[in-house]
Scaffold this active site. Structure first.
Site, PDB file in Angstrom:
ATOM      1  CD1 TRP A 124      -1.152   2.054   6.467  1.00  0.00           C
ATOM      2  CD2 TRP A 124      -2.200   1.461   8.213  1.00  0.00           C
ATOM      3  NE1 TRP A 124      -0.282   1.884   7.278  1.00  0.00           N
ATOM      4  CE2 TRP A 124      -0.773   1.386   8.407  1.00  0.00           C
ATOM      5  CE3 TRP A 124      -2.930   1.065   9.406  1.00  0.00           C
ATOM      6  CZ2 TRP A 124      -0.178   0.651   9.528  1.00  0.00           C
ATOM      7  CZ3 TRP A 124      -2.421   0.681  10.555  1.00  0.00           C
ATOM      8  CH2 TRP A 124      -1.129   0.581  10.639  1.00  0.00           C
ATOM      9  CE1 TYR A 129      15.666  -0.390  -4.587  1.00  0.00           C
ATOM     10  CE2 TYR A 129      13.353   0.488  -3.747  1.00  0.00           C
ATOM     11  CZ  TYR A 129      14.271  -0.674  -4.034  1.00  0.00           C
ATOM     12  OH  TYR A 129      13.847  -1.845  -3.698  1.00  0.00           O
TER      13      TYR A 129
END
Ligand code: NAD
Length: 258
Positions: free
Chosen positions: A258, A163
């Site tokens: 982050w 994927y």
């Protein structure tokens, strides 16, 4: 929650939404039509197409397996009997590799690799191949739905490499197409969603610890709705984005930050 869409942002545009019967695709169809676009929908899911036709009455709903070159060619032949040109192509068709055993390279079955690449990358190549000859130059654009999984290494247990590779291919194709077709005024951009609540992720939503872990990966404290992704597609298709091409727009609540 559905971001409000002004009625004329896409007025006069003719759009094809590939995978338009799906969660993200159908939200794009709704918002494109609300913004004044005329829309053709292509999907492999006949029941989904029937539901969409009953709800929205798009201009055309056509069934095709977009991994099959002949079926893609036939669909475009049908579309050009109605319209000579199209302005916008949205590539939202795709599959998750998870139900097919996708995972890290050493785990991913070879057949799964081929099936995921066919649905998520070859189908994108094929729709573009037949769309570009009929695109309106100077105002036409292509929008691919990639994934933020291809911007970072997705953390286990969601490290589905077929994927990720398919979406990485879509991102590379976005940049290459943006350069090649810019002289004709054709813009090519991609949206990189994080996790979105759609049929594709319904199996994960059933397990609350798994889903809570997924939510916790998003600084904004939630996953996306299909409408979040559709709003970005409306923007990229609109004149407001007329100087934007080759961009991979993350719509992921800060998940890659982050
Ligand atoms: P979905 O399963 O609701 O929709 C996908 C649609 O693609 C379905 O209607 C399906 O019938 C269609 N499709 C699949 N294979 C096809 C084929 N060979 N030919 C024609 N149509 C075909 O999933 P979704 O979440 O709406 O996904 C839309 C796109 O967004 C996909 O490309 C997906 O990879 C991407 N994406 C989804 C998420 C998420 O969390 N849901 C995150 C990032 C990216």
């Amino acid at each position: 929650m559905r971001p409000s869409v002004s009625e004329d942002r896409l007025a006069g545009l003719r759009a094809l939404v590939a995978g338009g019967a799906g969660g993200i695709g159908s939200a794009i169809v709704r918002q494109f039509m609300a913004a004044g676009a005329e829309v053709v929908v292509v999907d492999i899911d006949q029941e989904g197409l029937d539901r969409l036709q009953a709800e929205l009455s798009p201009v055309l709903c056509l069934r095709a397996d977009l991994t099959q070159p002949q079926q893609v060619e036939d669909v475009f032949r049908d579309i050009t009997q109605k319209w000579d040109t199209l302005d916008v192509l949205v590539n939202s068709a795709g599959i998750s590799g998870r139900p097919l055993g996708d995972g890290p390279v050493d785990v991913c079955p070879v057949d799964t690799w081929h099936r995921v690449l066919a649905a998520n990358l070859t189908a994108v190549f094929l729709t573009c191949k037949y769309f570009l000859p009929i695109i309106t130059e100077q105002r036409g654009s292509v929008i691919h739905i990639a994934s933020d999984d291809a911007l970072i290494g997705p953390r286990p247990p969601h490290d589905t490499h077929a994927y990720v590779a398919s979406k990485g291919g879509v991102i590379a194709l976005t940049r290459a197409m943006a350069v090649s077709y810019a002289p004709k005024g054709i813009r090519v951009n991609a949206i990189a969603p994080g996790w979105v609540m759609t049929p594709m992720t319904a199996d994960l939503m059933k397990s609350s610890p798994v889903w809570e872990d997924i939510i916790a990966r998003h600084p904004l404290g939630r996953v996306a709705t299909p409408e979040d992704i559709a709003a970005a597609a409306v923007f990229l298709a609109s004149q407001e984005a007329s100087f934007i091409t080759g961009v991979i727009l993350p719509v992921e609540g800060g998940a890659t930050v982050w």
